[in-house]
Design a protein around this motif. Structure first.
Motif, short mmCIF file in Angstrom:
data_model
loop_
_atom_site.label_atom_id
_atom_site.label_comp_id
_atom_site.label_asym_id
_atom_site.label_seq_id
_atom_site.Cartn_x
_atom_site.Cartn_y
_atom_site.Cartn_z
N LYS B 64 -15.62 47.51 -44.88
CA LYS B 64 -16.93 48.17 -44.78
C LYS B 64 -16.82 49.68 -44.94
O LYS B 64 -17.76 50.32 -45.40
CB LYS B 64 -17.60 47.82 -43.46
CG LYS B 64 -16.85 48.25 -42.23
CD LYS B 64 -17.61 47.92 -40.96
CE LYS B 64 -17.71 46.43 -40.76
NZ LYS B 64 -18.37 46.07 -39.47
N ASP B 65 -15.69 50.25 -44.58
CA ASP B 65 -15.52 51.69 -44.74
C ASP B 65 -15.17 52.07 -46.17
O ASP B 65 -15.31 53.22 -46.58
CB ASP B 65 -14.43 52.21 -43.81
CG ASP B 65 -14.79 52.04 -42.35
OD1 ASP B 65 -13.89 51.83 -41.52
OD2 ASP B 65 -16.01 52.10 -42.04
N LYS B 66 -14.74 51.09 -46.92
CA LYS B 66 -14.38 51.30 -48.31
C LYS B 66 -15.60 51.16 -49.21
O LYS B 66 -15.82 51.91 -50.14
CB LYS B 66 -13.32 50.28 -48.71
CG LYS B 66 -12.94 50.26 -50.18
CD LYS B 66 -12.09 51.43 -50.50
CE LYS B 66 -11.52 51.31 -51.90
NZ LYS B 66 -10.75 52.51 -52.26
N PHE B 67 -16.39 50.16 -48.88
CA PHE B 67 -17.58 49.84 -49.68
C PHE B 67 -18.80 50.06 -48.79
O PHE B 67 -19.23 49.18 -48.06
CB PHE B 67 -17.53 48.40 -50.18
CG PHE B 67 -16.35 48.11 -51.06
CD1 PHE B 67 -15.21 47.49 -50.55
CD2 PHE B 67 -16.36 48.47 -52.40
CE1 PHE B 67 -14.12 47.23 -51.37
CE2 PHE B 67 -15.27 48.21 -53.23
CZ PHE B 67 -14.15 47.59 -52.71
N LEU B 68 -19.36 51.26 -48.89
CA LEU B 68 -20.51 51.63 -48.06
C LEU B 68 -21.80 51.15 -48.70
O LEU B 68 -22.06 51.43 -49.87
CB LEU B 68 -20.56 53.15 -47.87
CG LEU B 68 -19.35 53.78 -47.18
CD1 LEU B 68 -19.54 55.29 -47.08
CD2 LEU B 68 -19.12 53.18 -45.81
N ILE B 69 -22.60 50.46 -47.92
CA ILE B 69 -23.86 49.93 -48.45
C ILE B 69 -25.01 50.50 -47.64
O ILE B 69 -24.99 50.49 -46.41
CB ILE B 69 -23.87 48.39 -48.40
CG1 ILE B 69 -22.86 47.84 -49.40
CG2 ILE B 69 -25.27 47.85 -48.70
CD1 ILE B 69 -22.66 46.35 -49.32
N ASN B 70 -26.01 50.97 -48.37
CA ASN B 70 -27.21 51.52 -47.74
C ASN B 70 -28.42 50.89 -48.38
O ASN B 70 -28.53 50.80 -49.60
CB ASN B 70 -27.25 53.04 -47.93
CG ASN B 70 -28.44 53.65 -47.23
OD1 ASN B 70 -29.54 53.69 -47.77
ND2 ASN B 70 -28.23 54.11 -46.02
N HIS B 71 -29.34 50.42 -47.56
CA HIS B 71 -30.56 49.77 -48.06
C HIS B 71 -31.74 50.45 -47.39
O HIS B 71 -32.34 49.93 -46.46
CB HIS B 71 -30.51 48.28 -47.72
CG HIS B 71 -31.51 47.44 -48.44
ND1 HIS B 71 -31.31 46.10 -48.66
CD2 HIS B 71 -32.70 47.72 -48.98
CE1 HIS B 71 -32.35 45.60 -49.31
NE2 HIS B 71 -33.21 46.56 -49.51
N ALA B 72 -32.05 51.65 -47.89
CA ALA B 72 -33.00 52.52 -47.21
C ALA B 72 -34.46 52.16 -47.47
O ALA B 72 -35.35 52.56 -46.72
CB ALA B 72 -32.75 53.97 -47.63
N SER B 73 -34.72 51.43 -48.54
CA SER B 73 -36.11 51.08 -48.83
C SER B 73 -36.16 49.65 -49.35
O SER B 73 -35.13 49.03 -49.58
CB SER B 73 -36.70 52.03 -49.88
OG SER B 73 -36.23 51.69 -51.17
N LEU B 74 -37.35 49.14 -49.52
CA LEU B 74 -37.53 47.75 -49.97
C LEU B 74 -37.23 47.57 -51.45
O LEU B 74 -37.28 46.45 -51.96
CB LEU B 74 -38.95 47.28 -49.67
CG LEU B 74 -39.24 46.99 -48.21
CD1 LEU B 74 -40.73 46.73 -48.00
CD2 LEU B 74 -38.44 45.80 -47.72
N THR B 75 -36.92 48.65 -52.14
CA THR B 75 -36.64 48.53 -53.57
C THR B 75 -35.30 49.13 -53.97
O THR B 75 -34.97 49.13 -55.16
CB THR B 75 -37.74 49.22 -54.40
OG1 THR B 75 -37.81 50.60 -54.03
CG2 THR B 75 -39.09 48.55 -54.17
N LEU B 76 -34.53 49.61 -53.02
CA LEU B 76 -33.28 50.28 -53.39
C LEU B 76 -32.17 49.99 -52.40
O LEU B 76 -32.31 50.14 -51.20
CB LEU B 76 -33.49 51.80 -53.46
CG LEU B 76 -32.24 52.65 -53.69
CD1 LEU B 76 -31.64 52.35 -55.06
CD2 LEU B 76 -32.57 54.14 -53.56
N SER B 77 -31.04 49.57 -52.96
CA SER B 77 -29.80 49.44 -52.20
C SER B 77 -28.72 50.16 -52.98
O SER B 77 -28.71 50.13 -54.22
CB SER B 77 -29.42 47.97 -52.00
OG SER B 77 -28.17 47.86 -51.33
N THR B 78 -27.81 50.80 -52.27
CA THR B 78 -26.72 51.49 -52.96
C THR B 78 -25.38 51.01 -52.41
O THR B 78 -25.24 50.70 -51.22
CB THR B 78 -26.82 53.01 -52.79
OG1 THR B 78 -26.76 53.34 -51.39
CG2 THR B 78 -28.10 53.55 -53.37
#
Lengths: 112, 117
Positions: B64-78
Motif C-alpha cells: 500500500k505504501d508503494k501503490f498509493l490510491i486516492n479516490h477523492a471524487s465519484l469520477t476520479l481515482s488515482t
C-alpha cells in the motif's frame, strides 16, 4: 479453490470461420459469468454477463452459453473477422460482485 | 455508453521517481473503482479496490505504501507508483462500477503502460 480455466490457450482460424472458446469454473457460490474481449495493449471490453438462470446470451456475432450445473461456459464467434483477433477472457463473479475470478484468457488470431 | 478514461496511456520514467495514473469515469458516477496490473501474456491481477471517500482495500501481497490510491471524487481515482523501480514496469488498468447498479458490470479504462528505466 476458486478457479477459472479457459481453453484453448490460443487459437488460429481463417477469416469467415466460426470458433468456440471454452471456460470451466469451480467458483462457489456463483453470482455471474462474464466474457471480455481485450485487444493487445487495451483495456477489456465487456461482451456478455450471464447470471445463474441464463443459458445463452448474444451480442452480435458473439454468443455465450452457460451451464451452471456442469459449471461450463462457451463463447461462440460466428463468421469471424480480422478485428476479432484479441484475447477473450472469462471472468466469474463469486459471492459478491466485487469478487472476480479471472481466467487466463484465450488468444484468438484471425488470419485472412 | 459508460466511458472510463485513463491518463497517461504511456509513461516512461527514471528509477526512483513517482508516477501518477488517473482513472476517470466520464459519463457516470463510480463509488468503486478497481486497479489491476497485467503482465505480458497474463490475465489481469487485481491490486486494490478504491472506494470514494475512504481508504483503498489492497489485495494480499500488494504494498500500500508503494501503490498509493486516492479516490477523492465519484469520477476520479488515482494510482501513484512511488519510488518506481524497473520491476514496477507493467500495464496498469482501472475499472469502474456505476453507482446505483446491482449488476456489477464493470467498465474498463484503456490502460496505462509504465516503463521504468
Amino acid at each position: 479453490k476458486n478457479q477459472v480455466e479457459q481453453s484453448p490457450q490460443s487459437l488460429i482460424i481463417l477469416e469467415g470461420k466460426n470458433c468456440t472458446l471454452q471456460c470451466n469454473y469451480t467458483v462457489s457460490p456463483f453470482s455471474n459469468l462474464r466474457w471480455y474481449k481485450q485487444d493487445t495493449g487495451r483495456g477489456p471490453v465487456s461482451l456478455t454477463i450471464m447470471t445463474f438462470s441464463e443459458n445463452t446470451k448474444s451480442n452480435g456475432r458473439y454468443t455465450a452459453t452457460l451451464d451452471a450445473d456442469t459449471k461450463q461456459s462457451s463463447l461462440h464467434i460466428t463468421a469471424s473477422q480480422l478485428s476479432d483477433s484479441a484475447s477473450y477472457i472469462c471472468v466469474v463473479s463469486g459471492d459478491s460482485n466485487y469478487q472476480l475470478i479471472w481466467g487466463a484468457g484465450t488468444k484468438l488470431i484471425i488470419k485472412p | 455508453g459508460a466511458v472510463v478514461s485513463q491518463h497517461p496511456s504511456r509513461v516512461i520514467c527514471k528509477s526512483g521517481t513517482s508516477v501518477k495514473i488517473e482513472c476517470r469515469s466520464l459519463d457516470f458516477q463510480a463509488t468503486t473503482m478497481f486497479w489491476y496490473r497485467q503482465f505480458p501474456k497474463k490475465s489481469l491481477m487485481l491490486m486494490a479496490t478504491s472506494n470514494e471517500g475512504s481508504k483503498a482495500t489492497y489485495e494480499q501481497g500488494v504494498e500500500k505504501d508503494k501503490f498509493l490510491i486516492n479516490h477523492a471524487s465519484l469520477t476520479l481515482s488515482t494510482l501513484t507508483v512511488t519510488s518506481a523501480h524497473p520491476e514496477d514496469s507493467s500495464f496498469y488498468i482501472c475499472s469502474a462500477r456505476r453507482t446505483g447498479t446491482n449488476t456489477g458490470e464493470l467498465f474498463f479504462g484503456e490502460g496505462s503502460r509504465l516503463t521504468v528505466l
